[in-house]
Design an enzyme around this catalytic site. Sequence first.
Site, short mmCIF file in Angstrom:
data_model
loop_
_atom_site.label_atom_id
_atom_site.label_comp_id
_atom_site.label_asym_id
_atom_site.label_seq_id
_atom_site.Cartn_x
_atom_site.Cartn_y
_atom_site.Cartn_z
N THR A 38 0.62 -1.15 0.03
CA THR A 38 -0.04 0.01 -0.03
C THR A 38 0.88 1.28 0.08
O THR A 38 0.20 2.34 -0.19
CB THR A 38 -1.05 0.11 1.18
OG1 THR A 38 -0.14 0.09 2.46
CG2 THR A 38 -1.84 -1.04 1.23
N CYS A 42 2.29 2.89 9.62
CA CYS A 42 1.65 3.01 10.71
C CYS A 42 2.22 2.85 12.02
O CYS A 42 3.10 2.60 12.03
CB CYS A 42 0.48 2.11 10.41
SG CYS A 42 -0.80 1.98 9.20
N CYS A 46 -2.14 1.18 15.37
CA CYS A 46 -3.19 1.56 14.43
C CYS A 46 -4.50 0.45 14.26
O CYS A 46 -4.36 -0.71 14.34
CB CYS A 46 -2.54 1.43 12.89
SG CYS A 46 -3.78 2.15 11.65
N ARG A 49 -6.64 -2.87 9.60
CA ARG A 49 -6.70 -4.36 9.26
C ARG A 49 -5.11 -4.87 9.04
O ARG A 49 -4.17 -4.17 8.54
CB ARG A 49 -7.26 -4.96 8.05
CG ARG A 49 -7.65 -6.34 8.06
CD ARG A 49 -8.85 -6.57 7.22
NE ARG A 49 -8.49 -6.34 5.62
CZ ARG A 49 -7.88 -7.61 5.00
NH1 ARG A 49 -7.92 -8.44 5.51
NH2 ARG A 49 -7.43 -7.37 3.73
N ARG A 71 4.21 6.70 2.84
CA ARG A 71 3.30 7.87 3.31
C ARG A 71 2.55 7.62 4.48
O ARG A 71 2.34 6.42 4.88
CB ARG A 71 2.05 8.04 2.07
CG ARG A 71 2.53 8.43 0.61
CD ARG A 71 1.13 8.36 -0.05
NE ARG A 71 0.27 7.47 -0.07
CZ ARG A 71 0.35 6.43 -0.67
NH1 ARG A 71 1.16 6.03 -1.29
NH2 ARG A 71 -0.68 5.57 -0.22
N CYS A 73 -0.26 6.92 7.55
CA CYS A 73 -1.70 6.48 7.52
C CYS A 73 -2.25 7.47 7.81
O CYS A 73 -2.26 8.33 8.69
CB CYS A 73 -1.60 5.14 8.36
SG CYS A 73 -3.47 4.79 8.80
N CYS A 76 -4.08 6.44 11.58
CA CYS A 76 -3.31 6.58 13.12
C CYS A 76 -2.23 7.95 13.02
O CYS A 76 -1.73 8.16 14.03
CB CYS A 76 -2.55 5.22 13.42
SG CYS A 76 -1.18 4.98 12.10
ZN LIG Z 1 -2.42 3.30 10.47
#
Ligand SMILES: [Zn+2]
Length: 362
Positions: A38, A42, A46, A49, A71, A73, A76
């Site tokens: 992705t 995080c 967080c 999932r 990048r 999230c 969170c």
């Molecule tokens: Zn996150």
Amino acid sequence: MTSTNPIIEREPDTERWRLVLARDARADGQFVYAVQTTGVYCRPSCPARRPKRANVSFYINAYSAELAGYRPCKRCCPAAAITRDDQAVISVCQALQRALERLQRLPSAAQLAADVGLSASRLQRLFTAALGITINQYAQALRSRQVQQALAAGSAITDAILAAGYSSTGHFYQKATSELGMPARRYQRQGQTMTIEYATAQTTLGQLLVARSEVGVCAIALGDNPQSLAAELKQQFANAHRVEPSGEFEQLLQQVIALVEQPGGRSVTLPLDIRGTAFQRRVWQALQQITPGQTIHYSELAQRIGAPNSARAVANACGANKLAIAIPCHRVVRQDGSLSGYRWGVERKRELLKREAYLDLD
Ligand SMILES: [Zn+2]
């Protein structure tokens, strides 16, 4: 390297992954995890999932994750700790990464500085302090990484070089050996057919794993159990064939065991397969020149490699060392005399230093 949690220092990534699975909020601020599929990173707590373990890598902080191109999230918000100066360096790295991806001409240092609203000299200072290399050297490192990836994916060498923005193959070959650590053709052959022999053994510092590629020893790790050491090796060299060692491997294993039991005791020259950026290799080379029984501070080490403002980058390079004891990152301590962290457990670092201090050096 900045972790002060003894549990995390023991089995770093295995333990970090456990904390992520548990969404343990006490681990927030100690590290972040990034998901390759992705491109997002995080906090450990967080609520999102959980990704597959194979797609996850860990960074010591938000800053390092952003430098690696991830990048934050949106759920969170792990980027809160990043300062404006940090942000400027990150923006520069991202601008260079984007330009290379799109095969555009790289922006000049003056242009990059104008984009982040700083003078060129101030930006250069911030950048070198954070990464230990100049903007130019960083751009070169990005290029050679692009070449490495293209070579590992099996593109023809000329295509890989031109795709990375080198104007000619001649210019690339001049740089290739120092940047890749080996000639490009050999690197390509390795990416496709690399074979790693490895074995584990019991030592007085716990389990030892030694791995060897066709070039030399590529991993030395210490831990509590052989299965997790083997799992880490598998993650580190995901594309390689891992095989049971041949007969003469035993001799190498014995040499490394001797290194653990009597670090620096007798000088053994192991053939090493060192993989890292040009900056990391400079740091690791300087580590190998520290006399056994002596320790050094991060800032002194930064001075020794001629990059006095890069203590932070030096600490990161020490933390990235994959060759325990052979590259003696255990000889680096904090200015206040505390031991700082150690990938293989701070208690093992203490014991190694103790063993070296009692050596009879003549
Ligand atoms: Zn996150």
